[in-house]
Design an enzyme around this catalytic site. Structure first.
Site, PDB file in Angstrom:
ATOM      1  N   CYS A 100      16.671   4.948 -15.711  1.00 32.09           N
ATOM      2  CA  CYS A 100      17.253   5.186 -14.476  1.00 32.09           C
ATOM      3  C   CYS A 100      18.403   6.148 -13.771  1.00 32.09           C
ATOM      4  O   CYS A 100      18.678   6.772 -14.068  1.00 32.09           O
ATOM      5  CB  CYS A 100      18.756   4.316 -14.929  1.00 32.09           C
ATOM      6  SG  CYS A 100      19.998   4.439 -13.025  1.00 32.09           S
ATOM      7  N   ASN A 200       4.844  -0.063 -16.705  1.00 35.37           N
ATOM      8  CA  ASN A 200       5.292  -0.848 -15.559  1.00 35.37           C
ATOM      9  C   ASN A 200       4.981   0.127 -14.347  1.00 35.37           C
ATOM     10  O   ASN A 200       5.119   1.029 -14.187  1.00 35.37           O
ATOM     11  CB  ASN A 200       7.367  -0.638 -16.024  1.00 35.37           C
ATOM     12  CG  ASN A 200       7.662  -0.692 -15.292  1.00 35.37           C
ATOM     13  OD1 ASN A 200       9.155  -0.427 -14.574  1.00 35.37           O
ATOM     14  ND2 ASN A 200       8.122  -1.671 -14.398  1.00 35.37           N
TER      15      ASN A 200
END
Ligand code: FMN
Length: 323
Positions: A100, A200
């Site tokens: 994050c 991803n």
């Protein structure tokens, strides 16, 4: 690939997304045929303080396996406690957030800040692994900056302490969402370890997914933004990877019906006020591409209650062309 008791061929995961992959959205994705869904990231500290909103985020009741819960934090002991709680609540995989980029997270040394301290990242994973029976996985970015790519080394360190799968978003923290996800560097991670690696970043179509698998050599893919307002993308990619066939486009009728069912779920779990507020962004994503989308978006933003939002959806459904 194998992850604990689970075995999948070319798995297609819905990425963890804060403010998006709540229970209502997970159920919606499952209702259209996706099944590998992740929770939003959940604060380890808030969980151990039994914060009621955080406990709601961990409501997994009635959800089929695999129930993958993502935690974020920076203290090995607190992370381990939170992981134990998550397992008690039904998690059968615990994932640790090391990606994050949000300032309010990294300033606490959490999320992608762990990419700056690999020994700590490793200790967190090791402590969590030692405290739960279920598989522990990690989702990471490539590094803090392009000059400090650490994902291959981090993945190796995590494998050494018993992490069973890593997912790699092919961007650095510094990039946030700029530039393109780097498939070559994801490949380096895959080459470094023997545990499964999931690719991803920037997968928006079945062809993108196939290309990502080919270029990275990874065991599966993970889809984030592509699934916003488009949960069908997950089963469409799965079908393409298994059968080599592109499924027909989802009709507007189906899209609106699924959006209406999603709205009902959100209202059920979050109530009228919060539910309506949270559904607005999803509603705007669902109608992307429909004729007159800008005008419909304005109407969605102005809706004062859930009935008004349903009426907007029904108008789209019955008129097709919204005027
Ligand atoms: C709205 C939003 C929320 C996100 N929240 C999380 C999160 O809670 N945990 C996490 O690991 N990544 C989070 N991400 C990152 C995604 O999981 C994913 O790594 C990233 O979007 C790249 O994949 P994509 O190009 O398919 O979107 C979030 C992304 C978005 C767009």
């Amino acid at each position: 690939m194998r992850l604990g008791k689970f075995q999948w061929k070319n798995p297609v995961f819905l990425a963890p997304m804060a403010g998006v992959t709540d229970k209502a959205f997970r159920e919606t994705v499952r209702s259209v045929g996706g099944h590998l869904v992740w929770t939003e990231m959940i604060s380890d500290k808030a969980l151990t303080y039994q914060n009621s909103r955080t406990l709601d985020m961990l409501n997994l009741s009635g959800e089929p396996s695999p129930r993958i819960v993502q935690l974020f934090g920076s203290d090995p002991e607190i992370m381990a406690k939170a992981a134990v709680l998550a397992v008690e609540k039904g998690a059968d995989v615990v994932d640790i957030n090391m990606g994050c980029p949000t300032p309010k997270i990294v300033k606490n040394g959490e999320g992608s800040a762990l990419l700056l301290d690999l020994p700590l990242a490793q200790r967190i994973a090791e402590t969590v692994v030692k405290n739960v029976e279920v598989p522990v996985t990690v989702k990471m970015r490539l590094g803090w900056t392009a000059e400090k790519i650490v994902a291959p080394e981090l993945a190796k360190r995590l494998e050494e302490v018993g992490v069973q799968m890593v997912s790699v978003h092919g961007r650095t923290r510094e990039q946030f969402y700029a530039g393109k996800a780097n498939r070559e560097l994801i490949r380096k991670v895959k080459e470094e370890v023997n545990i499964p690696v999931i690719a991803n970043g920037d997968i928006f179509s079945p062809q993108d997914a196939q290309e990502a698998l080919e270029l990275t050599g990874c065991d599966g893919v993970m889809i984030g933004r592509g699934a916003l307002g488009n949960p069908w993308l997950i089963p469409q990619i799965e079908h393409f990877l298994q059968e080599g066939e592109i499924l027909p486009e989802t009709s507007w009728e189906e899209k609106i019906e699924v959006a209406l069912a999603h709205l009902e779920r959100v209202l059920n779990y979050k109530g009228e006020r919060i539910g309506l507020n949270e559904m607005r962004k999803h509603a705007v994503w669902y109608i992307k591409g429909v004729h007159n989308a800008a005008k419909i978006r304005d109407h969605i933003m102005q809706t004062k209650n859930s009935q008004e939002m349903k009426d907007v959806f029904l108008k789209v459904l019955h008129n097709h062309v919204y005027s």
